[in-house]
Design an enzyme around this catalytic site. Structure first.
Site, short mmCIF file in Angstrom:
data_model
loop_
_atom_site.label_atom_id
_atom_site.label_comp_id
_atom_site.label_asym_id
_atom_site.label_seq_id
_atom_site.Cartn_x
_atom_site.Cartn_y
_atom_site.Cartn_z
N CYS A 176 0.85 -1.20 0.00
CA CYS A 176 0.00 0.00 0.00
C CYS A 176 0.88 1.25 0.00
CB CYS A 176 -0.91 0.01 1.22
SG CYS A 176 -2.05 -1.37 1.35
N HIS A 180 0.98 5.09 -1.56
CA HIS A 180 0.47 6.05 -0.59
C HIS A 180 1.40 6.28 0.59
CE1 HIS A 180 -3.43 6.31 -2.57
NE2 HIS A 180 -3.45 4.99 -2.65
N ARG A 224 -12.98 -0.92 -2.30
CA ARG A 224 -11.80 -0.12 -2.61
C ARG A 224 -10.52 -0.84 -2.13
NH1 ARG A 224 -9.69 2.69 -6.18
NH2 ARG A 224 -8.51 0.78 -6.02
N CYS A 228 -7.46 -2.67 -4.29
CA CYS A 228 -6.04 -2.33 -4.11
C CYS A 228 -5.21 -3.61 -4.03
CB CYS A 228 -5.86 -1.51 -2.83
SG CYS A 228 -6.38 0.21 -2.98
#
Length: 267
Positions: A176, A180, A224, A228
């Site tokens: 992740c 981000h 969502r 991912c």
């Protein structure tokens, strides 16, 4: 200084700032595009459906969801979205909005939680869960996120979510944090918020559920996060898995103080 030299310096200056100006213009253009789309956000249709489902008598037990306790007492909706995921004593586990709604659908209306959890997104009762989550989220629009970290399970899930956020794997060795975890990253023309800290109002965790213009679908936070994982080429998590709820806990706690704009609209 000669005129030719001045012109040369001016040209060099223009060329040096041109990429930054172009990037800024593109970013501003996307913001304007989103603002136009938000006027008449299709998520309003899902909100209306969710409100109807909340009040409607349904299921084997012929009951509504109006006595559903989402954390602030039976039937209380305002502010609950900005406190989830959290620990629930009656189920003795951490739950996000969607998994808690499924618990209420099972206990109050008699639906099978297992059947709902194994239904593909956008179909049957799973589509109804998304609509319900959209409406409940809308009842907290404009409020600030403030997830509890009082219970040990809440603290544990935050730490597990943090580890999962930075866990690299899959054929591309992604995590992740690859998208981000630091400033200045984009996918195509879309800026990627840093989610290891409060990303700001209406960004990251504070923007879902959201209507996806690109595929004409309403996406919940569960979907969502699952997508991912798909993009990272990880195995697809099951609905309301402990992994996705842990990640949501990590993101939600990090978003403390951010204002929710959900349901939002995305590309």
């Amino acid at each position: 200084m000669k005129k030719a030299s001045i012109l040369s310096m001016a040209s060099a200056l223009v060329l040096s700032v041109a990429p930054a100006m172009a990037q800024k213009t593109a970013s501003q253009g996307i913001d304007e595009y989103r603002a136009m789309l938000a006027d008449g956000n299709p998520s309003e249709l899902f909100e209306a459906k969710g409100e109807d489902l909340w009040k409607k008598v349904r299921g084997p037990k012929n009951a509504s969801l109006e006595k559903c306790d989402l954390g602030q007492g039976p039937g209380v909706l305002k502010g609950v979205f900005t406190t989830l995921p959290r620990y629930f004593a009656d189920t003795q586990r951490m739950q996000d909005l969607e998994s808690r709604l499924v618990t209420c659908m099972e206990n109050l209306q008699g639906f099978s939680a297992n059947e709902i959890s194994n239904t593909p997104y956008g179909r049957g009762e799973m589509a109804n869960v998304t609509a319900l989550a959209t409406w409940v989220a809308s009842e907290s629009k404009g409020l600030k996120f403030n997830l509890s970290q009082a219970h040990q399970q809440e603290k544990t899930f935050y730490e597990v979510g943090k580890r999962l956020f930075f866990q690299r794997g899959g054929p591309h060795d992604f995590s992740c944090a690859s998208c981000h975890g630091e400033e200045g990253k984009r996918i195509r023309l879309q800026d990627l918020p840093v989610l290891t800290q409060n990303p700001g109002d209406g960004l990251g965790f504070a923007a879902w559920p959201a209507y996806r213009v690109s595929n004409g679908q309403m996406w919940s936070m569960q979907l969502r996060l699952n997508d991912c994982y798909r993009q990272q080429r990880f195995p697809y998590p099951g609905f309301a898995s402990e992994a996705t709820i842990a990640l949501a806990t990590y993101l939600g706690v990090n978003a403390k103080g951010a204002v929710s704009i959900a349901p939002a609209i995305k590309r």
